[in-house]
Design a protein around this motif. Structure first.
Motif, PDB file in Angstrom:
ATOM      1  N   ALA A   6     -13.813 -37.129   2.271  1.00  0.00           N
ATOM      2  CA  ALA A   6     -12.712 -37.566   2.384  1.00  0.00           C
ATOM      3  C   ALA A   6     -11.821 -35.815   1.613  1.00  0.00           C
ATOM      4  O   ALA A   6     -10.708 -35.419   2.306  1.00  0.00           O
ATOM      5  N   ILE A   7     -12.072 -35.537   0.149  1.00  0.00           N
ATOM      6  CA  ILE A   7     -11.431 -34.297  -0.300  1.00  0.00           C
ATOM      7  C   ILE A   7     -11.400 -33.547   0.690  1.00  0.00           C
ATOM      8  O   ILE A   7     -11.489 -32.611   1.516  1.00  0.00           O
ATOM      9  N   ALA A   8     -12.883 -32.899   1.530  1.00  0.00           N
ATOM     10  CA  ALA A   8     -13.573 -31.509   1.665  1.00  0.00           C
ATOM     11  C   ALA A   8     -13.296 -31.566   3.507  1.00  0.00           C
ATOM     12  O   ALA A   8     -12.106 -31.149   4.297  1.00  0.00           O
ATOM     13  N   GLY A   9     -12.670 -33.241   3.618  1.00  0.00           N
ATOM     14  CA  GLY A   9     -12.125 -32.722   5.283  1.00  0.00           C
ATOM     15  C   GLY A   9     -10.126 -33.225   5.294  1.00  0.00           C
ATOM     16  O   GLY A   9      -9.807 -32.566   6.656  1.00  0.00           O
ATOM     17  N   ARG A  10     -10.514 -33.151   4.439  1.00  0.00           N
ATOM     18  CA  ARG A  10      -8.192 -32.752   3.996  1.00  0.00           C
ATOM     19  C   ARG A  10      -8.238 -31.606   3.847  1.00  0.00           C
ATOM     20  O   ARG A  10      -6.992 -30.472   4.204  1.00  0.00           O
ATOM     21  N   LEU A  11      -9.075 -30.759   2.440  1.00  0.00           N
ATOM     22  CA  LEU A  11      -8.775 -29.485   2.068  1.00  0.00           C
ATOM     23  C   LEU A  11      -9.658 -28.778   3.428  1.00  0.00           C
ATOM     24  O   LEU A  11      -8.864 -27.310   2.603  1.00  0.00           O
ATOM     25  N   GLY A  12     -10.651 -28.696   4.046  1.00  0.00           N
ATOM     26  CA  GLY A  12     -11.059 -27.907   4.276  1.00  0.00           C
ATOM     27  C   GLY A  12     -11.709 -26.393   3.433  1.00  0.00           C
ATOM     28  O   GLY A  12     -12.198 -26.967   2.680  1.00  0.00           O
ATOM     29  N   ASP A  13     -11.614 -25.996   4.166  1.00  0.00           N
ATOM     30  CA  ASP A  13     -12.509 -24.110   4.032  1.00  0.00           C
ATOM     31  C   ASP A  13     -10.965 -23.588   2.373  1.00  0.00           C
ATOM     32  O   ASP A  13     -10.983 -22.486   1.711  1.00  0.00           O
ATOM     33  N   GLY A  14      -9.590 -23.871   2.609  1.00  0.00           N
ATOM     34  CA  GLY A  14      -8.659 -23.708   1.529  1.00  0.00           C
ATOM     35  C   GLY A  14      -7.974 -22.745   2.643  1.00  0.00           C
ATOM     36  O   GLY A  14      -6.679 -22.707   1.971  1.00  0.00           O
ATOM     37  N   SER A  15      -8.525 -21.862   3.723  1.00  0.00           N
ATOM     38  CA  SER A  15      -7.717 -21.220   4.270  1.00  0.00           C
ATOM     39  C   SER A  15      -5.807 -21.497   4.538  1.00  0.00           C
ATOM     40  O   SER A  15      -5.306 -20.871   4.163  1.00  0.00           O
ATOM     41  N   LYS A  16      -5.850 -22.652   4.406  1.00  0.00           N
ATOM     42  CA  LYS A  16      -4.794 -23.411   5.127  1.00  0.00           C
ATOM     43  C   LYS A  16      -3.257 -22.708   4.180  1.00  0.00           C
ATOM     44  O   LYS A  16      -2.518 -22.824   4.058  1.00  0.00           O
ATOM     45  N   TRP A  17      -4.130 -22.722   2.543  1.00  0.00           N
ATOM     46  CA  TRP A  17      -2.959 -22.414   1.499  1.00  0.00           C
ATOM     47  C   TRP A  17      -3.320 -21.533   1.146  1.00  0.00           C
ATOM     48  O   TRP A  17      -2.736 -21.024   0.438  1.00  0.00           O
ATOM     49  N   GLY A  18      -3.500 -19.940   1.598  1.00  0.00           N
ATOM     50  CA  GLY A  18      -4.010 -19.207   1.247  1.00  0.00           C
ATOM     51  C   GLY A  18      -4.980 -19.330  -0.216  1.00  0.00           C
ATOM     52  O   GLY A  18      -5.437 -17.652  -0.724  1.00  0.00           O
ATOM     53  N   VAL A  19      -6.148 -20.296  -0.080  1.00  0.00           N
ATOM     54  CA  VAL A  19      -6.885 -19.685  -1.325  1.00  0.00           C
ATOM     55  C   VAL A  19      -8.704 -19.809  -0.325  1.00  0.00           C
ATOM     56  O   VAL A  19      -8.313 -20.325   1.186  1.00  0.00           O
ATOM     57  N   SER A  20      -9.331 -19.996  -1.354  1.00  0.00           N
ATOM     58  CA  SER A  20     -10.540 -20.397  -1.111  1.00  0.00           C
ATOM     59  C   SER A  20     -11.845 -21.524  -1.107  1.00  0.00           C
ATOM     60  O   SER A  20     -11.628 -21.160  -2.712  1.00  0.00           O
ATOM     61  N   ILE A  21     -12.302 -21.943  -0.866  1.00  0.00           N
ATOM     62  CA  ILE A  21     -12.949 -23.440  -1.487  1.00  0.00           C
ATOM     63  C   ILE A  21     -14.495 -23.485  -1.342  1.00  0.00           C
ATOM     64  O   ILE A  21     -14.617 -23.865  -0.154  1.00  0.00           O
ATOM     65  N   ARG A  22     -14.636 -23.659  -1.932  1.00  0.00           N
ATOM     66  CA  ARG A  22     -16.477 -24.041  -2.129  1.00  0.00           C
ATOM     67  C   ARG A  22     -16.305 -25.244  -2.632  1.00  0.00           C
ATOM     68  O   ARG A  22     -16.135 -25.518  -3.637  1.00  0.00           O
ATOM     69  N   TYR A  23     -17.576 -26.360  -1.999  1.00  0.00           N
ATOM     70  CA  TYR A  23     -17.789 -27.174  -2.225  1.00  0.00           C
ATOM     71  C   TYR A  23     -19.829 -27.036  -3.099  1.00  0.00           C
ATOM     72  O   TYR A  23     -20.394 -26.516  -2.711  1.00  0.00           O
ATOM     73  N   LYS A  24     -19.828 -28.286  -4.069  1.00  0.00           N
ATOM     74  CA  LYS A  24     -21.045 -28.524  -5.115  1.00  0.00           C
ATOM     75  C   LYS A  24     -21.024 -29.816  -4.868  1.00  0.00           C
ATOM     76  O   LYS A  24     -20.290 -30.252  -5.357  1.00  0.00           O
ATOM     77  N   ARG A  25     -21.806 -30.046  -4.075  1.00  0.00           N
ATOM     78  CA  ARG A  25     -22.215 -32.294  -4.173  1.00  0.00           C
ATOM     79  C   ARG A  25     -23.171 -31.926  -5.749  1.00  0.00           C
ATOM     80  O   ARG A  25     -23.901 -31.418  -5.576  1.00  0.00           O
ATOM     81  N   GLU A  26     -22.461 -32.965  -6.079  1.00  0.00           N
ATOM     82  CA  GLU A  26     -23.164 -33.519  -7.357  1.00  0.00           C
ATOM     83  C   GLU A  26     -23.806 -34.970  -7.509  1.00  0.00           C
ATOM     84  O   GLU A  26     -23.489 -36.090  -7.183  1.00  0.00           O
ATOM     85  N   ASP A  27     -25.447 -34.728  -6.888  1.00  0.00           N
ATOM     86  CA  ASP A  27     -25.934 -36.496  -6.532  1.00  0.00           C
ATOM     87  C   ASP A  27     -25.729 -37.163  -7.900  1.00  0.00           C
ATOM     88  O   ASP A  27     -25.233 -38.675  -7.880  1.00  0.00           O
ATOM     89  N   ALA A  28     -25.871 -36.250  -9.070  1.00  0.00           N
ATOM     90  CA  ALA A  28     -25.592 -36.992 -10.670  1.00  0.00           C
ATOM     91  C   ALA A  28     -23.966 -36.627 -11.316  1.00  0.00           C
ATOM     92  O   ALA A  28     -24.834 -35.890 -11.023  1.00  0.00           O
ATOM     93  N   LEU A  29     -23.666 -36.946 -11.610  1.00  0.00           N
ATOM     94  CA  LEU A  29     -22.103 -36.492 -12.411  1.00  0.00           C
ATOM     95  C   LEU A  29     -22.863 -35.804 -13.660  1.00  0.00           C
ATOM     96  O   LEU A  29     -23.605 -35.990 -13.993  1.00  0.00           O
ATOM     97  N   LEU A  30     -22.348 -34.255 -13.673  1.00  0.00           N
ATOM     98  CA  LEU A  30     -22.820 -33.614 -14.027  1.00  0.00           C
ATOM     99  C   LEU A  30     -21.600 -34.065 -15.478  1.00  0.00           C
ATOM    100  O   LEU A  30     -21.451 -32.545 -16.510  1.00  0.00           O
ATOM    101  N   GLY A  31     -20.827 -33.840 -15.180  1.00  0.00           N
ATOM    102  CA  GLY A  31     -19.382 -33.669 -16.530  1.00  0.00           C
ATOM    103  C   GLY A  31     -18.844 -32.975 -16.239  1.00  0.00           C
ATOM    104  O   GLY A  31     -19.141 -31.696 -15.456  1.00  0.00           O
ATOM    105  N   THR A  32     -17.327 -32.661 -17.371  1.00  0.00           N
ATOM    106  CA  THR A  32     -16.536 -31.893 -17.192  1.00  0.00           C
ATOM    107  C   THR A  32     -16.737 -30.383 -16.923  1.00  0.00           C
ATOM    108  O   THR A  32     -16.926 -29.404 -16.056  1.00  0.00           O
ATOM    109  N   SER A  33     -17.754 -30.026 -18.350  1.00  0.00           N
ATOM    110  CA  SER A  33     -18.020 -28.428 -17.781  1.00  0.00           C
ATOM    111  C   SER A  33     -19.647 -28.310 -17.242  1.00  0.00           C
ATOM    112  O   SER A  33     -20.048 -27.671 -17.040  1.00  0.00           O
ATOM    113  N   GLY A  34     -21.062 -29.591 -17.084  1.00  0.00           N
ATOM    114  CA  GLY A  34     -21.722 -29.282 -15.911  1.00  0.00           C
ATOM    115  C   GLY A  34     -21.568 -29.143 -14.532  1.00  0.00           C
ATOM    116  O   GLY A  34     -22.213 -28.554 -14.343  1.00  0.00           O
TER     117      GLY A  34
END
Length: 174
Positions: A6-34
């Motif tokens: 849902a997030i990637a579908g809504r935001l895409g690569d970010g080019s619509k807003w002049g930014v670049s978005i990259r995604y990494k999937r967390e199979d297990a939560l890593l926490g804020t700094s992880g």
């Protein structure tokens, strides 16, 4: 982690807003700094921003970055005044804004007024080397470690709080 399509579908690569978005999937939560450590290769050698995704704010991020550079800080934290910091990261600082103590979500018998962590940071890349692989949290692990090692952590006082949107109910109230 939650509903990544849902997030990637809504935001895409970010080019619509002049930014670049990259995604990494967390199979297990890593926490804020992880989660940030998981992006270490992509971050390069420049200071970078960390914004907690469950908070809304309208802070001047450029001013925060300029203060970070001027202070030659390892980490700069946006803080706001709160009537009860017991459910937040409580930040203590000296007159120059240097953080002297940080306690994450400490239960208190009575409300404790003070400065709270806004979950908005400018981080020097040297900090990435201090974050362990796997799960870790800025408030519980990284900021206390920086302070224990005598590293320079600076707070910038904001004139308004962040707005929590952790749950659908909180989001609807904003």
């Amino acid at each position: 982690h939650h509903l990544p399509e849902a997030i990637a579908g809504r935001l895409g690569d970010g080019s619509k807003w002049g930014v670049s978005i990259r995604y990494k999937r967390e199979d297990a939560l890593l926490g804020t700094s992880g989660a940030v450590k998981n992006f270490e290769r992509e971050l390069g050698g420049e200071p970078f921003l960390v914004l907690y995704g469950d908070n809304l704010h309208d802070y001047d991020l450029g001013a925060l970055a300029r203060r970070h550079a001027a202070e030659i800080a390892d980490m700069t934290i946006a803080v706001f005044e709160l009537e009860d910091t017991s459910q937040s990261g409580a930040v203590t600082m000296d007159g120059a804004g240097r953080v002297t103590a940080f306690v994450e979500k400490r239960p208190a018998a009575a409300p404790v007024k003070g400065w709270a962590n806004a979950g908005v940071y400018v981080v020097d890349p040297v900090v990435l080397g201090l974050i362990p692989a796997g799960f870790s949290d800025f408030g519980r692990d990284v900021i206390p470690r920086l302070l224990n090692e005598g590293r320079r952590v600076v707070a910038v006082k904001m004139d308004r709080p962040v707005k929590a949107v952790d749950t659908p109910e909180l989001y609807r109230r904003r």
